[in-house]
Write a protein that holds these residues in place. Structure first.
Motif, PDB file in Angstrom:
ATOM      1  N   MET A 162       0.844  -1.191   0.000  1.00 39.36           N
ATOM      2  CA  MET A 162       0.000   0.000   0.000  1.00 39.36           C
ATOM      3  C   MET A 162       0.881   1.245   0.000  1.00 39.36           C
ATOM      4  SD  MET A 162      -2.993   1.217  -0.284  1.00 39.36           S
ATOM      5  CE  MET A 162      -3.841  -0.359  -0.287  1.00 39.36           C
ATOM      6  N   GLY A 163       1.627   1.397  -1.089  1.00 38.22           N
ATOM      7  CA  GLY A 163       2.398   2.610  -1.297  1.00 38.22           C
ATOM      8  C   GLY A 163       1.579   3.629  -2.065  1.00 38.22           C
ATOM      9  N   PRO A 164       2.190   4.726  -2.474  1.00 40.06           N
ATOM     10  CA  PRO A 164       1.449   5.736  -3.223  1.00 40.06           C
ATOM     11  C   PRO A 164       0.787   5.205  -4.491  1.00 40.06           C
ATOM     12  CG  PRO A 164       3.514   6.646  -2.438  1.00 40.06           C
ATOM     13  CD  PRO A 164       3.556   5.176  -2.136  1.00 40.06           C
ATOM     14  N   ASP A 165       1.457   4.280  -5.195  1.00 43.22           N
ATOM     15  CA  ASP A 165       0.860   3.742  -6.417  1.00 43.22           C
ATOM     16  C   ASP A 165      -0.348   2.864  -6.118  1.00 43.22           C
ATOM     17  OD1 ASP A 165       2.631   2.062  -5.162  1.00 43.22           O
ATOM     18  OD2 ASP A 165       3.628   1.363  -6.990  1.00 43.22           O
ATOM     19  N   GLU A 166      -0.251   2.033  -5.077  1.00 45.71           N
ATOM     20  CA  GLU A 166      -1.401   1.183  -4.719  1.00 45.71           C
ATOM     21  C   GLU A 166      -2.552   2.008  -4.155  1.00 45.71           C
ATOM     22  OE1 GLU A 166       2.217  -1.479  -4.624  1.00 45.71           O
ATOM     23  OE2 GLU A 166       1.745   0.461  -3.721  1.00 45.71           O
ATOM     24  N   LEU A 167      -2.242   3.071  -3.417  1.00 48.48           N
ATOM     25  CA  LEU A 167      -3.297   3.951  -2.935  1.00 48.48           C
ATOM     26  C   LEU A 167      -3.994   4.624  -4.115  1.00 48.48           C
ATOM     27  CD1 LEU A 167      -4.785   5.130  -0.531  1.00 48.48           C
ATOM     28  CD2 LEU A 167      -2.995   6.866  -0.331  1.00 48.48           C
ATOM     29  N   GLU A 168      -3.220   5.001  -5.115  1.00 47.87           N
ATOM     30  CA  GLU A 168      -3.834   5.539  -6.343  1.00 47.87           C
ATOM     31  C   GLU A 168      -4.738   4.504  -6.995  1.00 47.87           C
ATOM     32  OE1 GLU A 168      -2.579   6.568 -10.920  1.00 47.87           O
ATOM     33  OE2 GLU A 168      -1.078   6.986  -9.353  1.00 47.87           O
ATOM     34  N   ASP A 169      -4.277   3.259  -7.067  1.00 41.48           N
ATOM     35  CA  ASP A 169      -5.100   2.202  -7.669  1.00 41.48           C
ATOM     36  C   ASP A 169      -6.425   2.053  -6.922  1.00 41.48           C
ATOM     37  OD1 ASP A 169      -3.135   1.699  -9.533  1.00 41.48           O
ATOM     38  OD2 ASP A 169      -2.315  -0.039  -8.478  1.00 41.48           O
ATOM     39  N   ALA A 170      -6.373   2.086  -5.590  1.00 41.64           N
ATOM     40  CA  ALA A 170      -7.587   1.955  -4.797  1.00 41.64           C
ATOM     41  C   ALA A 170      -8.530   3.129  -5.056  1.00 41.64           C
ATOM     42  CB  ALA A 170      -7.234   1.873  -3.314  1.00 41.64           C
ATOM     43  N   ALA A 171      -7.960   4.339  -5.158  1.00 38.42           N
ATOM     44  CA  ALA A 171      -8.788   5.517  -5.428  1.00 38.42           C
ATOM     45  C   ALA A 171      -9.413   5.428  -6.821  1.00 38.42           C
ATOM     46  CB  ALA A 171      -7.938   6.777  -5.296  1.00 38.42           C
ATOM     47  N   THR A 186       1.968  13.204 -10.818  1.00 37.71           N
ATOM     48  CA  THR A 186       2.957  12.284 -10.250  1.00 37.71           C
ATOM     49  C   THR A 186       4.383  12.779 -10.450  1.00 37.71           C
ATOM     50  OG1 THR A 186       1.467  10.451 -10.793  1.00 37.71           O
ATOM     51  CG2 THR A 186       3.718   9.873 -10.242  1.00 37.71           C
ATOM     52  N   GLY A 187       5.227  12.497  -9.462  1.00 35.88           N
ATOM     53  CA  GLY A 187       6.659  12.700  -9.589  1.00 35.88           C
ATOM     54  C   GLY A 187       7.043  14.132  -9.911  1.00 35.88           C
ATOM     55  N   ARG A 203      10.079  12.964  -2.434  1.00 36.01           N
ATOM     56  CA  ARG A 203      11.081  12.770  -3.480  1.00 36.01           C
ATOM     57  C   ARG A 203      12.174  11.777  -3.099  1.00 36.01           C
ATOM     58  NH1 ARG A 203      13.269  18.865  -2.443  1.00 36.01           N
ATOM     59  NH2 ARG A 203      14.836  18.378  -0.828  1.00 36.01           N
ATOM     60  N   ALA A 204      12.398  11.533  -1.794  1.00 34.32           N
ATOM     61  CA  ALA A 204      13.463  10.618  -1.390  1.00 34.32           C
ATOM     62  C   ALA A 204      13.066   9.155  -1.525  1.00 34.32           C
ATOM     63  CB  ALA A 204      13.879  10.903   0.057  1.00 34.32           C
ATOM     64  N   SER A 205      11.811   8.884  -1.760  1.00 37.13           N
ATOM     65  CA  SER A 205      11.357   7.499  -1.886  1.00 37.13           C
ATOM     66  C   SER A 205      11.539   7.000  -3.315  1.00 37.13           C
ATOM     67  CB  SER A 205       9.875   7.403  -1.497  1.00 37.13           C
ATOM     68  OG  SER A 205       9.367   6.111  -1.747  1.00 37.13           O
ATOM     69  N   THR A 206      11.711   5.698  -3.451  1.00 40.38           N
ATOM     70  CA  THR A 206      11.734   5.094  -4.778  1.00 40.38           C
ATOM     71  C   THR A 206      10.335   5.009  -5.378  1.00 40.38           C
ATOM     72  OG1 THR A 206      11.557   2.886  -3.793  1.00 40.38           O
ATOM     73  CG2 THR A 206      13.770   3.722  -4.251  1.00 40.38           C
ATOM     74  N   ARG A 207       9.328   5.297  -4.569  1.00 41.89           N
ATOM     75  CA  ARG A 207       7.929   5.286  -5.027  1.00 41.89           C
ATOM     76  C   ARG A 207       7.487   6.738  -5.174  1.00 41.89           C
ATOM     77  NH1 ARG A 207       6.003   1.176  -0.302  1.00 41.89           N
ATOM     78  NH2 ARG A 207       4.486   0.213  -1.700  1.00 41.89           N
ATOM     79  N   ALA A 280      -0.366  11.624  -1.829  1.00 47.46           N
ATOM     80  CA  ALA A 280       0.112  10.280  -1.486  1.00 47.46           C
ATOM     81  C   ALA A 280       1.628  10.245  -1.622  1.00 47.46           C
ATOM     82  CB  ALA A 280      -0.533   9.235  -2.394  1.00 47.46           C
ATOM     83  N   VAL A 281       2.307   9.985  -0.510  1.00 48.33           N
ATOM     84  CA  VAL A 281       3.771  10.013  -0.488  1.00 48.33           C
ATOM     85  C   VAL A 281       4.283   8.947   0.466  1.00 48.33           C
ATOM     86  CG1 VAL A 281       3.822  12.518  -0.909  1.00 48.33           C
ATOM     87  CG2 VAL A 281       3.921  11.657   1.435  1.00 48.33           C
ATOM     88  N   GLU A 282       5.594   8.706   0.372  1.00 49.37           N
ATOM     89  CA  GLU A 282       6.298   7.925   1.380  1.00 49.37           C
ATOM     90  C   GLU A 282       7.446   8.804   1.880  1.00 49.37           C
ATOM     91  OE1 GLU A 282       7.204   3.311   1.581  1.00 49.37           O
ATOM     92  OE2 GLU A 282       8.556   4.305   0.186  1.00 49.37           O
ATOM     93  N   ASN A 283       7.506   9.016   3.186  1.00 47.96           N
ATOM     94  CA  ASN A 283       8.537   9.867   3.772  1.00 47.96           C
ATOM     95  C   ASN A 283       9.751   8.996   4.073  1.00 47.96           C
ATOM     96  OD1 ASN A 283       9.847  12.070   4.893  1.00 47.96           O
ATOM     97  ND2 ASN A 283       8.842  11.875   6.884  1.00 47.96           N
ATOM     98  N   SER A 284      10.750   9.063   3.194  1.00 46.30           N
ATOM     99  CA  SER A 284      11.889   8.151   3.274  1.00 46.30           C
ATOM    100  C   SER A 284      13.196   8.914   3.478  1.00 46.30           C
ATOM    101  CB  SER A 284      11.971   7.307   1.990  1.00 46.30           C
ATOM    102  OG  SER A 284      10.809   6.514   1.838  1.00 46.30           O
ATOM    103  N   VAL A 285      14.280   8.151   3.565  1.00 52.30           N
ATOM    104  CA  VAL A 285      15.616   8.714   3.760  1.00 52.30           C
ATOM    105  C   VAL A 285      16.469   8.381   2.538  1.00 52.30           C
ATOM    106  CG1 VAL A 285      17.681   8.703   5.196  1.00 52.30           C
ATOM    107  CG2 VAL A 285      15.428   8.444   6.263  1.00 52.30           C
TER     108      VAL A 285
END
Length: 461
Positions: A162-171, A186-187, A203-207, A280-285
Motif C-alpha cells: 500500500m504505497g502511493p501507487d497502490e493507494l492511487e489504484d484503490a482511489a 505524479t513525480g 522525493r526521497a522514496s523510490t515510489r 500520497a507520499v512515502e517519507n523516506s531517507v
C-alpha cells in the motif's frame, strides 16, 4: 466477511436482547422447558453474553443476547456486536424494544462486527447472520459498513502493498465504480503543477509522490475532502525510533477515511458536488531527502521552515488544501493522522476536530452522539499563532516546546484555507489498539459516520 443483512426468511431464529433488569420478566414468558434451560445455564444477561436455547426436537428455538446494565452500556459502544461472535452460523431476527438511535447502533454494530482483514490470513468459519430489523434503513447502514470496511482494509494493508501507487489504484477503483473523474499528478509533474511541498516530502522514496484528485457529482453544494496519504513515515532525516515506526503503515489513515466517506456519499447518492484530494507520499531517507533547516515555498507561496522532517503530514496537506481553496468550495474538510499530541489529549477512541464555523461544529457533535462515532471539538486558538511563525520564514512546521501540538498543527493548516467560507480539520488516530465490540484491533475509521450524518444540516441537503 459479512457486512450485509440477511434477507427475511421463515426459518430465522429469534434473538432476544435482554438486559439484567428485564431478564426475570423474559424468563417468565418462556415455556417451562426453555425457562428451566435458562435458569440452569446461569445466564445473567451480562453485556455481550449469549445463550442458545434448545427446543424439544434438539434444535435451537431462540437465542438470548445480554445487554448488561445501563452503566455497562454507557461504557461500551455496540453491545450487540460483542454477542455476534458467540452465536453459531445461523440466521437470526431481533426481538427487542430498542428503537431509533439505539436500534440503529445495535444494527450497525452487528454489521461492523462482520469485518475481518483476510488478505493474508483467511477466516473461513461460518458467521451468524441477521435479518434487517424493522425500523432501520438497511441500505444506509450497509453503505456505512462498506465504507468503513474500505477504510479499514486500506489502513491494515502494510506499506509493502500500500504505497502511493497502490493507494492511487484503490482511489481509481473506487472512482470508476461510481463514474467519478480521476486526475493524478505524479513525480516531477508535481513541480511543474506547483505542488512543491508534496514533491519535497516524497522525493526521497523510490515510489513517486503524487496528488490524487477525484471529482463526482454535477449539482448541489460543493464539498472537498482532503486526506493525508503518507503511506509510510520513517520520519525522514529526523528518523523515528523503531517503536514509533512500527505502526506507520497507518499514516495514510486520513486518506483511507476520506475514501471510505466518499464511498458512503456516492453509494447513497447525496445531492452534492464532491471532490477528494489525496497527497500520497512515502517519507523516506535518501541523499535528496529534505533536511532540518530547509525552507520550502508552498503552493500558496507561503514559505515554511523545516524544523523537523517528521512533521511532514502538514506539508503535503498544505499544498492539497491550497489547491482545494482555489475553487472556494462551500466546505473543506481535512482528515489526517497528524499529531501524537492529539492522542495524549484524548486517547485513541476520540477524534478531535477543529471548525471555523460554530454551527458546523455543533452539527458534527450532535451527529456523533446519534451514530456512536465520538468526536471532541478543539479550538483554533488564535493566541498560539505566533508559535508557528519562525524568524526567517512565514511558517514553522514543528514549533519548539511541544505544547499544544495538535492546535498548532491545525493553525498551520488553516493558513492554507483562506478563500473558502468554512473549514474543518480532524486529527484522527485511525487505529484500534485493542479489540472492542465492532472494532477489531487494527485500522479503523473515525469521524466519517458523524460527518455523513451531519452533512445534510451543514450543506442544506
Amino acid at each position: 466477511m459479512s457486512l450485509t443483512f440477511a434477507p427475511p426468511q421463515d426459518q430465522s431464529l429469534p434473538l432476544h436482547l435482554v438486559d439484567k433488569a428485564g431478564l426475570a420478566a423474559l424468563v417468565e414468558r418462556l415455556d417451562p422447558a426453555q425457562r428451566a434451560w435458562v435458569l440452569a445455564s446461569g445466564f445473567e444477561a451480562e453485556l455481550g453474553a449469549v445463550l442458545m436455547v434448545p427446543g424439544h426436537d434438539g434444535g435451537h428455538t431462540l437465542a438470548l443476547a445480554g445487554q448488561g446494565t445501563e452503566a455497562a452500556r454507557a461504557r461500551t459502544r455496540f453491545g450487540l456486536a460483542r454477542a455476534r461472535a458467540g452465536l453459531p452460523g445461523k440466521v437470526f431476527h431481533l426481538v427487542t424494544d430498542l428503537a431509533g438511535e439505539a436500534l440503529n447502533e445495535a444494527a450497525l454494530g452487528w454489521l461492523l462486527a462482520g469485518y475481518h482483514f483476510g488478505r493474508y490470513k483467511n477466516k473461513p468459519a461460518p458467521e451468524a447472520q441477521l435479518v434487517a430489523p424493522a425500523g432501520v434503513d438497511a441500505t444506509r447502514l450497509e453503505a456505512i459498513a462498506a465504507g468503513e470496511a474500505l477504510t479499514r482494509d486500506l489502513i491494515n494493508t502494510p506499506a509493502s502493498d500500500m504505497g502511493p501507487d497502490e493507494l492511487e489504484d484503490a482511489a481509481r477503483k473506487l472512482a470508476e465504480s461510481f463514474g467519478a473523474h480521476v486526475a493524478v499528478t505524479t513525480g516531477e509533474q508535481l513541480l511543474t503543477a506547483n505542488f512543491p511541498m508534496i514533491h519535497a516530502v516524497g522525493r526521497a522514496s523510490t515510489r513517486a509522490p503524487r496528488l490524487i484528485d477525484i471529482a463526482w457529482g454535477e449539482k448541489g453544494p460543493r464539498l472537498t475532502l482532503v486526506g493525508k496519504g503518507v503511506c509510510f513515515d520513517t520520519g525522514g532525516l529526523n528518523l523515528k525510533p523503531g517503536n514509533s515506526m512500527g505502526l506507520m503503515k497507518k499514516d495514510m489513515g486520513g486518506a483511507a477515511t476520506v475514501l471510505g466517506l466518499a464511498q458512503m456519499i456516492m453509494t447513497l447518492g447525496l445531492d452534492l458536488q464532491l471532490r477528494v484530494l489525496i497527497p500520497a507520499v512515502e517519507n523516506s531517507v535518501a541523499g535528496d531527502a529534505m533536511r532540518p533547516g530547509d525552507i520550502l515555498t508552498s503552493r500558496k507561496t507561503l514559505t515554511v521552515e523545516i524544523n523537523n522532517t517528521d512533521a511532514e503530514g502538514r506539508l503535503v496537506l498544505a499544498d492539497a488544501l491550497a489547491c482545494a481553496d482555489e475553487e472556494t468550495p462551500d466546505l473543506v474538510i481535512s482528515m489526517a493522522t497528524l499529531t501524537g499530541a492529539a492522542r495524549v489529549a484524548v486517547g485513541p477512541d476520540l477524534a478531535p476536530f477543529y471548525a471555523t464555523s460554530p454551527e458546523d461544529a455543533a452539527a458534527v457533535k450532535a451527529a456523533a452522539g446519534r451514530v456512536a462515532d465520538p468526536v471532541w471539538e478543539m479550538p483554533f486558538w488564535t493566541p498560539y499563532e505566533a508559535r508557528i511563525e519562525p524568524g526567517i520564514a512565514d511558517l514553522d512546521n514543528a514549533p519548539a516546546g511541544g505544547m499544544a501540538g495538535s492546535i498548532t498543527a491545525a493553525l498551520f493548516l488553516k493558513r492554507f484555507v483562506t478563500a473558502s467560507p468554512r473549514y474543518m480539520h480532524f486529527d484522527i488516530y485511525g487505529w484500534q489498539p485493542e479489540a472492542a465490540p465492532a472494532r477489531p484491533k487494527g485500522g479503523v475509521g473515525q469521524g466519517a459516520r458523524a460527518l455523513l450524518d451531519a452533512l445534510p444540516e451543514m450543506l442544506g441537503l
